[in-house]
Design an enzyme around this catalytic site. Structure first.
Site, PDB file in Angstrom:
ATOM      1  N   ALA A  52      51.936  62.741  48.880  1.00 15.82           N
ATOM      2  CA  ALA A  52      52.254  63.907  48.065  1.00 15.82           C
ATOM      3  C   ALA A  52      51.498  64.286  47.090  1.00 15.82           C
ATOM      4  CB  ALA A  52      53.754  64.224  47.935  1.00 15.82           C
ATOM      5  N   LYS A 112      49.754  43.139  38.598  1.00 13.05           N
ATOM      6  CA  LYS A 112      50.264  41.927  37.914  1.00 13.05           C
ATOM      7  C   LYS A 112      50.405  41.701  36.454  1.00 13.05           C
ATOM      8  CE  LYS A 112      45.709  39.860  39.145  1.00 13.05           C
ATOM      9  NZ  LYS A 112      45.300  41.250  40.162  1.00 13.05           N
ATOM     10  N   ASP A 208      44.132  35.730  34.891  1.00 11.79           N
ATOM     11  CA  ASP A 208      44.649  36.388  36.172  1.00 11.79           C
ATOM     12  C   ASP A 208      45.582  35.370  36.926  1.00 11.79           C
ATOM     13  OD1 ASP A 208      44.178  38.212  38.676  1.00 11.79           O
ATOM     14  OD2 ASP A 208      43.833  36.308  39.514  1.00 11.79           O
ATOM     15  N   LYS A 212      49.823  35.613  37.785  1.00  9.11           N
ATOM     16  CA  LYS A 212      50.360  35.203  39.180  1.00  9.11           C
ATOM     17  C   LYS A 212      51.728  34.273  39.046  1.00  9.11           C
ATOM     18  CE  LYS A 212      46.265  36.957  41.130  1.00  9.11           C
ATOM     19  NZ  LYS A 212      45.026  36.732  42.062  1.00  9.11           N
TER      20      LYS A 212
END
Length: 411
Positions: A52, A112, A208, A212
C-alpha cells in the site's frame, strides 16, 4: 466481504480477493531487499499481499505511485496491517518500528543492527501492543536459521550453535585460496559481484557477525548478549602469505561464529579458524552460509544456503509475512541477562606478524617460518586466555597481525 482474524486480541482486517485473503503492507526503504521483495510479491498471481505504501526519503524521487515521504500517513492508515522495515542503521529504524507497534501494526524487519541493539525493547513493545514482531531475515538470509532454532528448542535443549554467517567474508577467504588473491583483490571482486558494500568494514571486522550472534543467542538460549561481553576478530591483517601457510598445512581458513552452553557457563566468540580440508565447514564455498546446531537428543544439524543478498533476504521477509497472513502466532521469547565465561581448554593458534613482535610468543612457538617479510608462528597448546592476552598485546605493536585458532580434527 471482510473477515476479522484474531491475533493476540488484535483484529486485523483482510479483504477477500478471488476466494483468498490479502494483507496490506508498507515498506520502509527502497533498497536491494525491498526491490527483491516487490519482485517476489508480483510472482503471487492471487496477490495475497499488497504493498500500500513505500516510505522513501528526500531527495529520492517518487518513481512509483506507492512511494511517499509521509510516515505519519502510513501510521494513520487503518488498512495497512504490517510495516516491513528494510532501511540501514539502527536508530531511525528503531524509531519507525516502535511507532508502528504503538499504532497497532505488526513489524517485519531484516535489520540486524536494529534488532541486536533493541532486541528486548522490541519484544516488549510487541507484547504490550499485541502485535507480531518478526525478524527471521536478520540472520542467514534465505536459510531458515532463526525459525529452526526457535522450533527445535521447544522439544530438544540446544547445546551449541556455530557456523559461517557472512557470505562476503566467506567469498573473500574462498577466492583468496582458490585464485591466490590478496585481501584487497578479494574485497574488490566481492564488491564487483555485489556481495560486499562500498564500505566493507562491518563484514571484515566481524561486526556484522556480532549482531547476528546476539540475535541467534536470544532465539537459541533466551539470553540477552551485549556486544562488550564477547570478543570478535575479523580478517584484518590477513595476507596472501598466510593463506599459503595454511594450505601447506592442509588447512582452510573460515570466519566462525560460536556460542556454546557448557558446564561452567556460556561461551561466545567470533574468530578465524583453521579447519582441516575434510571438516564440514571447510567445504562451504563462495558466498554461502552454513549454520550448525547441536541438541541434546537430535545431535548435529547443518543448514546451508544463500545467506545474503536481495532475493534470499526478501524470501525470508516474505515467509514472515505469510506467517502473519495465516495467523500463525509468534513463539513467546523472553530474554535474560547472562554472564559469559572463558573457554578453559588449551588451544593452538597460527600467528602472522612482524619479526619483532614474534618474540612475545617465544615460549609458545612450536614452529616458525618466514615468507615475504612475514613471520609465521604455529603455537603449542596453551590456555586460551593466555594466548588471547598475548595476541592482544602483540596486535598493539603490529596492527596487521593476523591470528587464527587451529582446529586439529574434523568433527
Amino acid at each position: 466481504m471482510i473477515q476479522c482474524l484474531s491475533m493476540k486480541n488484535k483484529c486485523i482486517y483482510f479483504k477477500y480477493i478471488q476466494g483468498g485473503i490479502h494483507l496490506k503492507i508498507a515498506m520502509l526503504g527502497w533498497g536491494t531487499v525491498a526491490r527483491s521483495l516487490m519482485d517476489q510479491l508480483k510472482q503471487h498471481p492471487d496477490a495475497v499481499i499488497q504493498t500500500a505504501a513505500i516510505l522513501i526519503r528526500k531527495p529520492h524521487p517518487r518513481t512509483c505511485p506507492e512511494m511517499t515521504y509521509d510516515y505519519a500517513a502510513i501510521l494513520d492508515n487503518p488498512e495497512i496491517d504490517v510495516i516491513v522495515e528494510m532501511i540501514p542503521g539502527a536508530e531511525a529504524a528503531w524509531n519507525y518500528c516502535s511507532q508502528a507497534m504503538q499504532a497497532g501494526k505488526s513489524v517485519v524487519t531484516s535489520n540486524k543492527a536494529m534488532v541486536s541493539a533493541y532486541f528486548s525493547q522490541l519484544l516488549a513493545l510487541a507484547e504490550k501492543y499485541k502485535v507480531q514482531f518478526r525478524y527471521d531475515a536478520c540472520v542467514a538470509g534465505g536459510i531458515p536459521w532463526l525459525r529452526t532454532l526457535t522450533a527445535l528448542k521447544q522439544t530438544d535443549p540446544l547445546l551449541s550453535i556455530e557456523g559461517i554467517f557472512n557470505g562476503t567474508t566467506n567469498y573473500i577467504l574462498d577466492h583468496m585460496e582458490r585464485d591466490r588473491l590478496s585481501l584487497a583483490e578479494g574485497i574488490a571482486q566481492a564488491q564487483q559481484l555485489g556481495y560486499a558494500e562500498a564500505d566493507p568494514s562491518a563484514d571484515l571486522e566481524g561486526e556484522d557477525l556480532a549482531r547476528k550472534l546476539m540475535i541467534s543467542a536470544g532465539c537459541a538460549f533466551g539470553v540477552l548478549l551485549h556486544r562488550d561481553q564477547f570478543a570478535v576478530q575479523g580478517l584484518q591483517g590477513l595476507c596472501a602469505q598466510d593463506i599459503e601457510a595454511f594450505l601447506a598445512k592442509d588447512k582452510r581458513c573460515r570466519l566462525i561464529s560460536a556460542l556454546k552452553q557448557g558446564s561452567s557457563g556460556m561461551q561466545a566468540g567470533i574468530e578465524p579458524v583453521l579447519l582441516p580440508f575434510n571438516a564440514p565447514l571447510a567445504q562451504i564455498r563462495d558466498n554461502l552460509n552454513a549454520g550448525v546446531l547441536r541438541t541434546a537428543n537430535l545431535g548435529e544439524l547443518t543448514l546451508i544456503g544463500q545467506g545474503a543478498g536481495g532475493p534470499p533476504t526478501a524470501h525470508a521477509v516474505l515467509t514472515d509475512l505469510l506467517e502473519i497472513l495465516n495467523d500463525h502466532p509468534v513463539s513467546p521469547l523472553t530474554l535474560q541477562e547472562t554472564n559469559l565465561c572463558e573457554n578453559p581448554e588449551a588451544v593452538r593458534y597460527y600467528i602472522g606478524t612482524q619479526a619483532e613482535t614474534a618474540g612475545l610468543f617465544a615460549e609458545l612457538i612450536q614452529e616458525i617460518r618466514r615468507s615475504g617479510g612475514r613471520t609465521q608462528l604455529w603455537t603449542v597448546p596453551t590456555a586460551n586466555n593466555r594466548l588471547k592476552a598475548l595476541i592482544a598485546q602483540a596486535r598493539a605493536q603490529d596492527p596487521q597481525l593476523f591470528a587464527a585458532r587451529i582446529e586439529e580434527e574434523a568433527r
